[in-house]
Design a protein around this motif. Structure first.
Motif, PDB file in Angstrom:
ATOM      1  N   VAL A  35      -5.616  -3.092  -8.827  1.00  0.00           N
ATOM      2  CA  VAL A  35      -4.906  -2.263  -7.559  1.00  0.00           C
ATOM      3  C   VAL A  35      -6.506  -1.021  -7.467  1.00  0.00           C
ATOM      4  N   GLU A  76       0.752  -1.252  -0.099  1.00  0.00           N
ATOM      5  CA  GLU A  76      -0.064   0.366  -0.131  1.00  0.00           C
ATOM      6  C   GLU A  76       1.295   1.419   0.640  1.00  0.00           C
ATOM      7  N   LEU A  83       0.455   1.398 -13.032  1.00  0.00           N
ATOM      8  CA  LEU A  83       0.470   1.201 -11.247  1.00  0.00           C
ATOM      9  C   LEU A  83       0.814  -0.109 -11.246  1.00  0.00           C
ATOM     10  N   LEU A 106       2.539   1.629  -3.335  1.00  0.00           N
ATOM     11  CA  LEU A 106       1.471   2.611  -4.086  1.00  0.00           C
ATOM     12  C   LEU A 106       0.982   3.809  -4.021  1.00  0.00           C
ATOM     13  N   VAL A 131       4.129  -0.926  -9.417  1.00  0.00           N
ATOM     14  CA  VAL A 131       4.670  -1.650  -8.287  1.00  0.00           C
ATOM     15  C   VAL A 131       4.695  -2.834  -7.941  1.00  0.00           C
TER      16      VAL A 131
END
Length: 230
Positions: A194, A158, A178, A161, A182
């Motif tokens: 995501v 987390e 993303l 991200l 990530v």
């Protein structure tokens, strides 16, 4: 040597996964139920856990919750069910990936390799903190502060991200972008992962998660970090 723990009550699954992963050079331990799996996890501290959801004694989601309170080890969930809810719940609790039974052993090996290539290494010592009005993201310490109070329960995934979004304030990043930054270019799962983690971040950093101020959704495109840098 990389250590992997298999927690599954089906002997044929354990034997199959064990054989394929040992052939790749991994050290393998295996458990047949939740309590035994958690005990082996605490004893061996594996790099990755392959965890079935439906387990006797303690189900996989409860085992995962214990693991996440104690470790940042990678977790791949296995489930005999195909319902979206099972996958989403596992990802929300903190799984890194999931695989639905029956699965190809070669696909499992490929996903294991992809997960282990991601790395959870800390940021460089000279990386500056990202500072915004009401929010600060410290890449050296993996800390997030809002209004002077530290948000303590962000997982490493987390954090990565959130930091990726905050690195490009005001810019819309697609789910695919993303995932690449990530999770890695060789991520095998769905882009939906995501959305699950964005929702989890919002629950932790937003004043009102239903009306987010920091991470907004751009429908049909992706997400944007809205905080103003200082």
């Amino acid at each position: 040597m990389t250590s992997i723990l298999i927690i599954d009550d089906e002997e044929n699954i354990r034997n199959l996964v064990d054989a394929y992963l040992k052939a790749e050079g991994y050290t393998i331990n295996a458990a047949t139920d939740g309590p035994q799996g958690l005990a082996l996890f605490r004893r061996h501290r594996p790099d990755l856990v392959i965890l079935d959801i439906m387990l006797p004694g303690m189900d996989g989601l409860e085992v995962l919750q214990h693991i996440r309170r104690e470790s940042d080890a990678y977790v791949m969930m296995l489930t005999a069910k195909s319902e979206e809810a099972d996958r989403v719940i596992g990802l929300t609790v903190g799984a890194d990936d999931y695989l639905t039974k029956p699965f190809s052993p070669r696909e499992l090996v490929a996903r294991v390799k992809a997960i282990l290539r991601r790395g959870r290494s800390p940021a460089a010592d000279d990386e500056p903190a990202l500072r915004f009005k009401r929010l600060q993201i410290d890449g050296q310490r993996y800390e997030v502060w809002r209004d002077g109070e530290m948000i303590e329960d962000l997982t490493t995934l987390e954090f990565k991200l959130l930091k990726t979004l905050a690195t490009y304030p005001g810019m819309v990043l697609s789910r695919e972008q993303l995932l690449e930054q990530v999770w890695g270019y060789d991520f095998y799962g769905e882009a939906r992962v995501v959305d699950v983690h964005i929702g989890h971040i919002r629950q932790k950093i937003e004043y009102d998660p239903a009306n987010p101020q920091f991470i907004t959704t751009v429908r049909g495109v992706g997400y944007k970090f809205e905080a103003e840098p200082v």
